[in-house]
Design a protein around this motif. Structure first.
Motif, PDB file in Angstrom:
ATOM      1  N   GLY A  18      46.345  36.367  43.087  1.00  0.00           N
ATOM      2  CA  GLY A  18      46.301  34.936  42.773  1.00  0.00           C
ATOM      3  C   GLY A  18      47.302  34.196  43.649  1.00  0.00           C
ATOM      4  N   LYS A  19      47.518  32.934  43.323  1.00  0.00           N
ATOM      5  CA  LYS A  19      48.392  32.120  44.154  1.00  0.00           C
ATOM      6  C   LYS A  19      49.858  32.543  44.030  1.00  0.00           C
ATOM      7  CE  LYS A  19      48.257  27.369  45.604  1.00  0.00           C
ATOM      8  NZ  LYS A  19      47.754  26.037  45.363  1.00  0.00           N
ATOM      9  N   ALA A  20      50.254  32.823  42.810  1.00  0.00           N
ATOM     10  CA  ALA A  20      51.676  33.129  42.577  1.00  0.00           C
ATOM     11  C   ALA A  20      51.824  33.943  41.301  1.00  0.00           C
ATOM     12  CB  ALA A  20      52.469  31.830  42.438  1.00  0.00           C
ATOM     13  N   ASP A  87      50.623  37.912  50.991  1.00  0.00           N
ATOM     14  CA  ASP A  87      49.975  38.953  51.810  1.00  0.00           C
ATOM     15  C   ASP A  87      48.858  39.666  51.046  1.00  0.00           C
ATOM     16  OD1 ASP A  87      49.501  40.605  53.992  1.00  0.00           O
ATOM     17  OD2 ASP A  87      51.017  42.065  53.408  1.00  0.00           O
ATOM     18  N   GLN A  88      47.958  38.869  50.459  1.00  0.00           N
ATOM     19  CA  GLN A  88      46.834  39.488  49.750  1.00  0.00           C
ATOM     20  C   GLN A  88      45.749  39.864  50.759  1.00  0.00           C
ATOM     21  OE1 GLN A  88      47.944  36.276  49.398  1.00  0.00           O
ATOM     22  NE2 GLN A  88      47.455  35.506  47.367  1.00  0.00           N
ATOM     23  N   LYS A  89      45.135  41.016  50.566  1.00  0.00           N
ATOM     24  CA  LYS A  89      43.962  41.382  51.375  1.00  0.00           C
ATOM     25  C   LYS A  89      42.856  41.737  50.387  1.00  0.00           C
ATOM     26  CE  LYS A  89      46.154  42.770  55.686  1.00  0.00           C
ATOM     27  NZ  LYS A  89      46.624  43.881  56.492  1.00  0.00           N
ATOM     28  N   SER A  90      42.271  40.687  49.803  1.00  0.00           N
ATOM     29  CA  SER A  90      41.322  40.907  48.717  1.00  0.00           C
ATOM     30  C   SER A  90      40.090  41.667  49.182  1.00  0.00           C
ATOM     31  CB  SER A  90      40.933  39.570  48.098  1.00  0.00           C
ATOM     32  OG  SER A  90      42.088  38.898  47.645  1.00  0.00           O
ATOM     33  N   GLY A  91      39.751  41.551  50.488  1.00  0.00           N
ATOM     34  CA  GLY A  91      38.578  42.246  51.033  1.00  0.00           C
ATOM     35  C   GLY A  91      38.652  43.754  50.823  1.00  0.00           C
ATOM     36  N   ASP A  92      39.890  44.299  50.777  1.00  0.00           N
ATOM     37  CA  ASP A  92      40.078  45.741  50.578  1.00  0.00           C
ATOM     38  C   ASP A  92      39.459  46.204  49.264  1.00  0.00           C
ATOM     39  OD1 ASP A  92      41.445  46.034  52.905  1.00  0.00           O
ATOM     40  OD2 ASP A  92      43.437  46.095  51.998  1.00  0.00           O
ATOM     41  N   TYR A  93      39.258  45.263  48.356  1.00  0.00           N
ATOM     42  CA  TYR A  93      38.810  45.638  47.009  1.00  0.00           C
ATOM     43  C   TYR A  93      37.334  45.355  46.752  1.00  0.00           C
ATOM     44  CZ  TYR A  93      43.703  46.391  46.174  1.00  0.00           C
ATOM     45  OH  TYR A  93      44.978  46.867  46.255  1.00  0.00           O
ATOM     46  N   ARG A 119      40.541  42.068  42.331  1.00  0.00           N
ATOM     47  CA  ARG A 119      41.343  41.977  43.562  1.00  0.00           C
ATOM     48  C   ARG A 119      42.751  42.535  43.323  1.00  0.00           C
ATOM     49  NH1 ARG A 119      41.753  35.938  43.975  1.00  0.00           N
ATOM     50  NH2 ARG A 119      42.353  36.459  41.841  1.00  0.00           N
ATOM     51  N   GLY A 120      42.969  43.720  43.795  1.00  0.00           N
ATOM     52  CA  GLY A 120      44.313  44.318  43.668  1.00  0.00           C
ATOM     53  C   GLY A 120      44.708  44.651  42.240  1.00  0.00           C
ATOM     54  N   GLY A 121      43.728  44.696  41.344  1.00  0.00           N
ATOM     55  CA  GLY A 121      44.057  45.026  39.952  1.00  0.00           C
ATOM     56  C   GLY A 121      44.369  43.815  39.099  1.00  0.00           C
ATOM     57  N   GLY A 122      44.361  42.608  39.719  1.00  0.00           N
ATOM     58  CA  GLY A 122      44.595  41.388  38.944  1.00  0.00           C
ATOM     59  C   GLY A 122      45.903  41.431  38.175  1.00  0.00           C
ATOM     60  N   ARG A 123      45.818  41.162  36.910  1.00  0.00           N
ATOM     61  CA  ARG A 123      47.007  41.102  36.058  1.00  0.00           C
ATOM     62  C   ARG A 123      47.582  42.499  35.797  1.00  0.00           C
ATOM     63  NH1 ARG A 123      51.197  38.128  34.458  1.00  0.00           N
ATOM     64  NH2 ARG A 123      51.682  38.366  32.264  1.00  0.00           N
ATOM     65  N   SER A 124      46.728  43.522  35.879  1.00  0.00           N
ATOM     66  CA  SER A 124      47.217  44.880  35.593  1.00  0.00           C
ATOM     67  C   SER A 124      48.020  45.452  36.764  1.00  0.00           C
ATOM     68  CB  SER A 124      46.048  45.818  35.270  1.00  0.00           C
ATOM     69  OG  SER A 124      45.355  46.171  36.453  1.00  0.00           O
ATOM     70  N   SER A 125      48.032  44.727  37.877  1.00  0.00           N
ATOM     71  CA  SER A 125      48.792  45.207  39.037  1.00  0.00           C
ATOM     72  C   SER A 125      50.295  45.125  38.782  1.00  0.00           C
ATOM     73  CB  SER A 125      48.450  44.332  40.246  1.00  0.00           C
ATOM     74  OG  SER A 125      49.439  44.464  41.228  1.00  0.00           O
ATOM     75  N   ALA A 126      51.023  46.062  39.357  1.00  0.00           N
ATOM     76  CA  ALA A 126      52.483  46.051  39.208  1.00  0.00           C
ATOM     77  C   ALA A 126      53.139  44.941  40.024  1.00  0.00           C
ATOM     78  CB  ALA A 126      53.066  47.396  39.603  1.00  0.00           C
ATOM     79  N   ARG A 127      52.330  44.137  40.699  1.00  0.00           N
ATOM     80  CA  ARG A 127      52.868  42.941  41.349  1.00  0.00           C
ATOM     81  C   ARG A 127      53.601  42.084  40.297  1.00  0.00           C
ATOM     82  NH1 ARG A 127      54.852  40.922  44.919  1.00  0.00           N
ATOM     83  NH2 ARG A 127      54.674  38.749  45.483  1.00  0.00           N
TER      84      ARG A 127
END
Ligand SMILES: Cc1cc2nc3c(=O)[nH]c(=O)nc-3n(C[C@H](O)[C@H](O)[C@H](O)COP(=O)(O)O)c2cc1C
Length: 357
Positions: A18-20, A87-93, A119-127
């Motif tokens: 997402g944005k932030a 640095d999101q690369k949503s295409g990878d997903y 995309r990158g696990g969304g909210r479940s991502s450890a980001r």
């Protein structure tokens, strides 16, 4: 349920692509010097893309404070901090859009909500854990004024255990190792898994020093219970130990009890907690992380139609999440202790009189 704590609370928001992401802290007492450079330095310890032992995703993780601070001091109102994703690369997903990655949260999120941000696990991502580190940094600023400090590092990787714990060493180690004598073997285990397109599990230890006696609430908000909840709430954490932890189930009381002398405890099998309250000794928490679920070896799974599929992942992933996870665990420990300190102020008449009289 995006909020943690009772008096000193953190609410986090945002998704991996997402944005932030960010957090809102409530309950921070007014008049605390909010050192932004310190908060940033804490985020720098967790940020990705720093070396071969972490994901290659390059995020500056620059924190911006949007509210609750005036002329460098907390105002007693909610402190909102934001960290923009760059640095999101949503295409990878796109190839896992309709597929559940084994070991990840896709399966449960999809079945619970009926949709998911793939995309990158969304909210479940450890980001999201960057927001916890920002919040934990503010908690540490408050607690440092009371002489309470936090340290952490890696005690084990893939079963390679530290023989002794030196909490000054992690700052010199790219894997935050606590024991220089096993650091090279631990690094090699991470790189071997990475080069085989696999990942490894690991254990970090968090040390909390300077706690007064009696922090923690009996019976349903015990210090050890809340620390365990905080740690288990971190992505990929599968077990938490306090003091002797699992080993205490193998010991005799004569081995496990810490003798008490006029100068304090002789040993620290209790890990600094008795009856759910700090006993004045260092609190030691061991946090076990599973291996990163996203690996580049083909795996068996199903898609959203429940048809068998072969999962072949792309993207950038941590070869061992325990490494950056140790900083997150330390931050969660600080959030717990900040909450416990505020709760503790109302536990005796003296505590209340100390404020009003
Ligand atoms: C600091 C940190 C970094 C992580 N990085 C990744 C990653 O790069 N790739 C991945 O698949 N999982 C990563 N994870 C783990 C997943 O977020 C986690 O396994 C997933 O959300 C499923 O939740 P669970 O393992 O708690 O059941 C990371 C975890 C932490 C603490």
């Amino acid at each position: 349920m995006n909020r943690f704590g009772e008096r000193f609370t953190i609410t986090t928001f945002g998704e991996s692509h997402g944005k932030a992401i960010g957090c809102v802290l409530d309950g921070v007492p007014a008049g605390l010097l909010i050192d932004e450079d310190y908060i940033q330095s804490e985020l720098d310890r967790r940020k990705p893309g720093q070396n071969e032992f972490a994901t290659a995703r390059k995020e500056a993780d620059c924190v911006e404070i949007l509210s609750g601070v005036f002329e460098g001091l907390s105002t007693g109102t909610p402190i909102m901090m934001v960290i923009y994703n760059t640095d999101q690369k949503s295409g990878d997903y796109s190839n896992v859009k309709d597929i559940f990655r084994p070991g990840h949260a896709d399966f449960t999120y999809f079945h619970k909500y009926g949709l998911r941000d793939y995309r990158g696990g969304g909210r479940s991502s450890a980001r999201e854990t960057a927001a916890r580190v920002a919040g934990g940094a503010v908690a540490k600023l408050m607690l440092s004024q009371l002489g309470i400090t936090f340290q952490s590092g890696i005690s084990a990787i893939h079963g390679i255990e530290a023989q002794s714990l030196d909490f000054t060493y992690p700052q010199n180690s790219p894997i935050y190792a606590l024991d220089a004598s096993v650091e090279e073997a631990q690094k090699a285990a991470i790189l071997e898994a990475k080069n085989s397109h696999d990942s490894v599990g690991g254990v970090c230890t968090v040390k909390i020093s300077g706690l007064p006696i009696g922090l923690g609430e009996g019976l349903y908000y015990k210090l050890d219970a809340v620390l365990a909840e905080a740690m288990m709430g971190i992505n990929a954490v599968k077990a938490v130990e306090i003091g002797e932890g699992i080993r205490s189930g193998e010991l005799l009381a004569s081995q496990n009890n810490d003798a008490i002398t006029p100068k304090g405890f002789k040993t620290n099998h209790a890990g600094g907690i008795l009856g759910g309250m700090s006993n004045g000794d260092d609190v030691l928490v061991r946090v076990h992380f599973k291996p990163t679920p996203s690996i580049f070896i083909d795996q068996e799974s199903v898609n959203t139609e429940n048809e068998s599929v072969n999962v072949s992942l792309k993207g950038r992933h941590d070869p061992c999440v325990a490494v950056r996870g140790s900083v997150v665990a330390e931050s969660m420990a600080a959030l717990v202790c900040a909450d416990m300190v505020l709760l503790n102020m109302g536990s005796t008449m003296n505590g209340i009189k100390g404020y009003y009289l």
